[in-house]
Design an enzyme around this catalytic site. Structure first.
Site, PDB file in Angstrom:
ATOM      1  CG  PHE A 123      24.355  13.486  57.511  1.00 51.23           C
ATOM      2  CD1 PHE A 123      25.204  12.494  57.045  1.00 51.23           C
ATOM      3  CD2 PHE A 123      23.734  14.316  56.597  1.00 51.23           C
ATOM      4  CE1 PHE A 123      25.433  12.337  55.679  1.00 51.23           C
ATOM      5  CE2 PHE A 123      23.950  14.170  55.235  1.00 51.23           C
ATOM      6  CZ  PHE A 123      24.803  13.178  54.772  1.00 51.23           C
ATOM      7  CB  ALA A 124      20.552   8.996  58.987  1.00 49.79           C
ATOM      8  CD  GLU A 127      20.818   2.180  53.962  1.00 50.42           C
ATOM      9  OE1 GLU A 127      20.853   1.069  53.362  1.00 50.42           O
ATOM     10  OE2 GLU A 127      20.014   3.081  53.691  1.00 50.42           O
ATOM     11  CD  GLN A 279      69.985  12.038  68.706  1.00 52.54           C
ATOM     12  OE1 GLN A 279      70.352  10.922  68.353  1.00 52.54           O
ATOM     13  NE2 GLN A 279      70.684  13.128  68.470  1.00 52.54           N
ATOM     14  CB  ILE A 337      56.351   9.233  75.128  1.00 54.84           C
ATOM     15  CG1 ILE A 337      57.101   9.432  73.796  1.00 54.84           C
ATOM     16  CG2 ILE A 337      56.914  10.176  76.189  1.00 54.84           C
ATOM     17  CD1 ILE A 337      56.874  10.792  73.166  1.00 54.84           C
ATOM     18  N   GLY A 339      55.061   4.990  78.316  1.00 55.24           N
ATOM     19  CA  GLY A 339      55.400   3.664  78.790  1.00 55.24           C
ATOM     20  C   GLY A 339      54.196   2.965  79.382  1.00 55.24           C
ATOM     21  CD  GLU A 363      31.570  12.802  59.747  1.00 60.26           C
ATOM     22  OE1 GLU A 363      31.504  13.446  58.680  1.00 60.26           O
ATOM     23  OE2 GLU A 363      30.602  12.647  60.500  1.00 60.26           O
ATOM     24  CB  THR A 365      37.681   4.930  55.365  1.00 58.33           C
ATOM     25  OG1 THR A 365      37.523   4.822  53.930  1.00 58.33           O
ATOM     26  CG2 THR A 365      36.512   4.227  56.049  1.00 58.33           C
TER      27      THR A 365
END
Lengths: 378, 405, 264
Positions: A123-124, A127, A279, A337, A339, A363, A365
């Site tokens: 699908f274009a 531009e 925690q 998490i 690290g 698709e 913003t």
């Protein structure tokens, strides 16, 4: 309100999950690093009906409902977000518009091969100077006898260099703005289409994204999709379904980031206990889980509304907006998490992070989605 | 009694419930593997999923559950007429299978407890010489059927001849090795006599009432079940090679009885066209001193090359869990476990293997078991001597690296 | 030539490879074990569908189980089988392998003529590998077990069997029963094209004990010669020494301990 999945939904999800585990998982990282288009996997997906999921059976599709569709995209995206978007674009932004807007002749010529995956769709619209503001597009379509001649440049086109059939939005009337745009079904074999270099992207790297340069590309007048001058309106309508697909893709990426984080935090020990016992980590995981559930129901509900032929534009935008931003938040937390290891390509989450960022942008913003949602509020 | 909504004959419930004793603790509901019992308040209720296994009975703190009695049962008449233990021995290419000796010796022990005899049956061609070994392991009588048409095992002639023998001898117990032959033959024989057969037993014993207690892993090898065949004869069981420890050989005397057998046209229903030994050299896992084994936790079949590197450094053989073999990552000849090989190496390194009982059954006798798995809840850590909780893809290369120094 | 009539027996089993131990209580975590189609039954379905692709066949999947076992029949339909029959009745509960084989045999005789029965070699919950041969016994069929590869021509099957030490090729005339183990063929994936039809109501034929015309005394727990006397968890000890640290430290300590034990 019944939140249960039907047997069809469960089977669809299981089929996608199994395929992803066996055919995508072993290669996804390599495809990402080398920007390799998953051609073989797509061929296999086509044979199994994944390229015509919701297209009715008389047109070569599987006739599954939209919830099955989003479940499938979600499962593919959990393993390879690039494959998921290739399938999603093909299904919801190329095949689907032809199904909704096409003449019977166009359907038999184009829809059937697309549903069977014999041809790949794209699908274009975008531009270099027309992104969030598509009405300002400049690619021109001039009538010459019984065909239109297209000239212009499209950018950031998913499957740009590999697709066989591309729906192209071009300007047929310079005097009008959005009412001067027409949608065309363009075959690469028409000639006059040159793909630019494959973009070297931050994420979704196995998807072939590139510029498409149209130079005197001759398109038969019979290939106008819908009405002349109604292209943008039609396009934006059909993009709505595409948004739900992207929401599902984002959901898959978020779930992957979450599951990896749970696994890692159970296993990694510091200060004498697993991270999962702290925690701070528990709260991060709780937030991720909650947001994923919320995103899930936004996506599934948008699909359900479509299946019940109810308006779903605002819900589609909500699902894309919330799911993609959730994916970004989950991926960020996931890397945190993990690290130092979260920054290594050996670990899955760094790809989630890069893919999520791209999903937040393409698709439509987040900003555009917010515009659409705001407009729908009374 | 269970409610039924149609007119089919009602199945008697397998578990009797004494509701008045129930305190609503729901231990039974949690213990059931099948979802076969639910507790509402203080009222337990059986569901369709109940299989009668009786786990709930064992966990109830108030004896509110008991096994139900069954009056309407088909049973073989005159169970006492069945005496003695018969081993179906097997041979290939004139070589007696070790499992036959193991079973004969085990049968000897069981028969001594029952005060009865052990016989063995062996079919093949040119095999008469093998009978002595069965006698040496404890058989009182060995029946031999030696004929050209029996040279290689085929279901129909073997089951036909053995059915006649069993019908004549009326043994109370029939044991068979759980090999490709035994697992093809024993069910066919059990079917012929409409009797019970328990596969892959890890333990055999005689109960107080003289019946055979057959213990085997269940639920995919994660728990153990003791099974009996209370009202049918013969009680049949198969046992994997290497599971029952070979007993010391006793020098006994035994009678060898040749069987007269004739070929029948129906024997030819399945014709053997050709055989071909396996391409790869036989993997001598059973003799290996060090084994490096991989399971599904490796993530990908390609990672077996990593284990091969480690095996090379340690001069070890490669083993695998059933999971890895089922996924096609490695050949069946490397499989260790209940449905694979039983091994006793000095060192067994389990990489990415969860440690289901099914697998443990094959390697728990190893001297030193080292487990590498990133799931701290994996059952393997209950059996291993040393456990490394971590990513096998990181630890194994590190191990290779440090061992090379 | 009339297409082959193939019946494939399939079973829904708990995914026993996903069972875990709770380290605090040292016992099996029984909740949340997912149900799947028995893996070797997938291979049997694959063998049937390959024969269908090559020679033309009508493939019927047959399963005995509780109502939710319909899920594996839907999976079979999604893979491409033509018909599906579920035997479900409280009376069937508690069947051991002999009675299961008997019940299946009655259903097979009821459904009509057949040429070939394919079974997975064994189920991952029971691991007995008995139902296939016992079913062959009840139907009086020649049996071929441990099949890895099957080819067909003129009413004759050529089967390659995987034995411990060798491969064996056999030939058998139909009708026959073959048990299939994981072979060289890759399993096909469920196709989305089949889903709508697979989930259609009444697509799965459901039979109860009454449909089979068999008295309850010959079915289920009551008729099973074997009975479970006891279930217990194997002894799990906590002798394991967990070696801690980052990979380098862990490995270093392990090697040291092994050297101390003179194992290396």
């Amino acid at each position: 309100m019944d939140f249960e999945l039907t047997n069809q939904h469960r089977l669809a999800r299981a089929a996608a999950r199994e395929f992803a585990r066996c055919e995508l998982a072993p290669y996804a990282q390599q495809w990402d690093e080398t920007m390799t288009f998953p051609a073989e996997a797509l061929k296999k997906l086509a044979q199994l009906g994944f390229m015509g999921i919701s297209i009715p059976q008389p047109y070569g599709g599987c006739g599954l409902d939209s919830i099955s569709y989003v479940l499938i995209i979600e499962e593919l995206a959990k393993v390879c977000a690039s494959t998921a978007i290739i399938v999603s674009v093909h299904n919801s932004v190329c095949a689907y518009p032809i199904y909704v807007l096409g003449t019977e002749e166009q359907k038999s010529t184009y829809l059937v091969p697309l549903s069977r995956g014999e041809k790949l769709g794209a699908f274009a619209l975008t531009e270099p100077n027309a992104g969030s503001d598509p009405a300002s597009l400049e690619t021109s379509a001039e009538r010459h006898g019984d065909c239109y001649v297209l000239n212009g440049t499209k950018t950031f086109i998913t499957s740009g260099s590999t697709a066989d059939i591309i729906i192209v939005m071009a300007r047929t009337d310079r005097a009008k703005r959005s009412r001067g745009i027409t949608a065309f079904i363009v075959e690469r074999s028409f000639g006059g289409i040159t793909p630019g270099m494959k973009e070297n992207k931050l994420g979704i790297r196995a998807s072939d994204t590139c510029e498409l340069i149209f130079k005197n590309c001759e398109v038969p007048a019979d290939n106008v999709l819908g009405e002349v001058g109604n292209g943008l309106g039609a396009a934006l309508d059909t993009l709505t379904f595409g948004r739900v697909g992207v929401g599902a893709q984002a959901l898959g990426v978020a779930e992957c980031a979450f599951e990896e984080s749970v696994r890692y935090s159970r296993q990694r020990k510091q200060f004498g206990k697993p991270l999962a016992d702290f925690q701070a980590i528990q709260w991060m995981l709780a937030d991720m889980a909650t947001e994923i559930e919320a995103a899930r129901f936004l996506v599934y509900r948008a699909a359900l509304l479509k299946d019940h032929n109810k308006p779903f534009a605002a819900e589609a935008s909500m699902s894309k907006l919330y799911a993609s931003e959730t994916a970004m938040r989950c991926a960020t937390k996931a890397v945190q998490i993990h690290g130092g290891y979260g920054c290594m390509k050996d670990y899955r989450v760094e790809r989630c992070f890069r893919d999520a960022k791209v999903i937040e942008i393409y698709e439509g913003t987040s900003e555009i989605q917010r515009l659409i949602i705001a407009r729908s509020l009374k | 009694m269970l409610e039924t909504t149609n007119s089919t004959p009602c199945a008697p419930p397998m578990i009797h419930i004494f509701s008045e004793r129930c305190i609503g603790c729901k231990l039974c509901e949690r213990a059931c593997l099948f979802g076969g019992i639910t507790v509402s308040g203080k009222t337990p209720m059986l569901t369709d999923q109940c299989t009668g296994c009786g786990v709930c009975i064992t966990v109830c703190p108030k004896q509110a559950l008991a096994a139900a009695e069954h009056k309407e049962v088909l049973q073989h008449s005159n169970l006492d007429a069945y005496r003695g233990i018969l081993i179906i021995a097997e041979q290939r290419e004139g070589v007696l299978h070790t499992v036959s000796c193991e079973l004969t010796a085990a049968a000897r022990q069981l028969a001594d407890q029952r005060g009865t005899q052990v016989s063995a049956a062996l079919l093949g061609q040119g095999i008469s010489g093998l009978a002595e070994r069965l006698v040496a392991h404890g058989a009182d009588t060995v029946y031999i059927a030696d004929a050209p048409f029996l040279q290689r095992y085929r279901t129909l002639p073997y089951s036909r001849i053995l059915s006649s023998l069993i019908a004549e001898l009326r043994p109370e117990i029939v044991l068979c090795g759980a090999t490709t032959i035994g697992r093809d033959l024993a069910p066919r024989l059990a079917n012929h006599f409409r009797t019970g057969l328990t596969a892959d037993c890890t333990g055999l014993a005689i109960d107080r009432d003289g019946t055979l207690l057959q213990t085997r892993p269940a639920f995919g090898g994660n728990i153990m079940a003791t099974i009996t065949t209370p009202r049918h004869r013969p009680q049949m069981a198969t046992v994997r090679p290497g599971v029952l420890q070979p007993q010391p050989v006793r020098s006994g005397s035994g009678v060898i009885v040749p069987l007269t057998v004739t070929e029948e046209p129906s024997d030819d229903a399945v014709q053997i066209l050709k055989t071909m030994p396996k391409d790869k050299p036989a993997v001598s896992l059973e003799q290996a001193q060090v084994i490096v084994a991989g399971g599904r936790g490796l993530g990908d079949g390609k990672n077996f090359t990593l284990l091969q590197e480690l095996a090379q450094v340690l001069n070890a053989e490669i083993g695998a869990s059933r999971g890895a073999v089922d996924l096609g990552w490695i050949g069946h000849e490397h499989q260790v476990g209940q449905t694979g090989k039983t091994v006793r190496p000095k060192i067994y390194i389990a990489c990415g293997i969860s440690g289901a009982v099914q697998h443990l059954a094959g390697m728990q006798a190893s001297d030193i078991i080292i487990a590498i798995n990133n799931d701290p809840y994996a059952p393997i850590f209950q059996t291993a001597h040393f456990g490394l909780v971590g990513d096998v893809h990181v630890i194994v290369p590190e191990l290779i690296h440090q061992l090379r120094q | 030539m009339a297409p082959l009539q193939i019946i494939v027996t399939v079973k829904q089993v708990p995914d026993t490879t996903e069972v875990r131990i709770d380290p605090k209580t040292n016992s099996l975590i029984r909740e949340g074990v997912p149900s799947i189609i028995n893996p070797e039954d997938r291979h049997a379905i694959e063998a049937a569908l390959c024969l269908k692709d090559q020679h033309g066949a009508t493939v019927t999947a047959l399963s005995m189980g509780p109502p939710q076992a319909a899920a594996v029949l839907e999976e079979a339909l999604a893979l491409g089988v033509d018909k599906a029959i579920l035997l479900s009745d409280r009376v069937f509960a508690g069947s051991d392998t002999l009675v299961t084989a008997f019940t299946l045999s009655r259903a097979i005789m009821k459904q009509g003529a057949f040429d070939l029965i394919l079974c997975g070699r064994q189920a991952i919950d029971g691991d007995t590998a008995q139902v296939g041969p016992q079913l062959a016994g009840f139907l009086g069929l020649p049996q071929v077990t441990y099949a890895e590869d099957i080819s067909y021509a003129d009413n004759v099957l050529t089967v390659r069997r995987r034995l411990e030490d060798c491969s064996e090729w056999v030939r058998v005339h139909l009708p026959a029963l073959v048990t299939v183990c994981a072979g060289i063929r890759q399993l096909r994936y469920p196709s989305l094209y089949n889903l709508v039809a697979a989930c259609a109501p009444d697509r799965i034929i459901r039979w109860t004990a009454q449909d089979l015309n068999v008295p309850a005394s010959m079915l289920g727990f009551a008729a099973s010669p074997t009975t479970v006397k006891k279930i217990f968890e194997p002894e799990r000890n906590t002798r394991v020494e967990i070696i801690e640290g980052d990979p380098r430290t862990m490995v270093h300590q392990l090697i040291e301990k092994l050297r101390n034990l003179q194992a290396l």
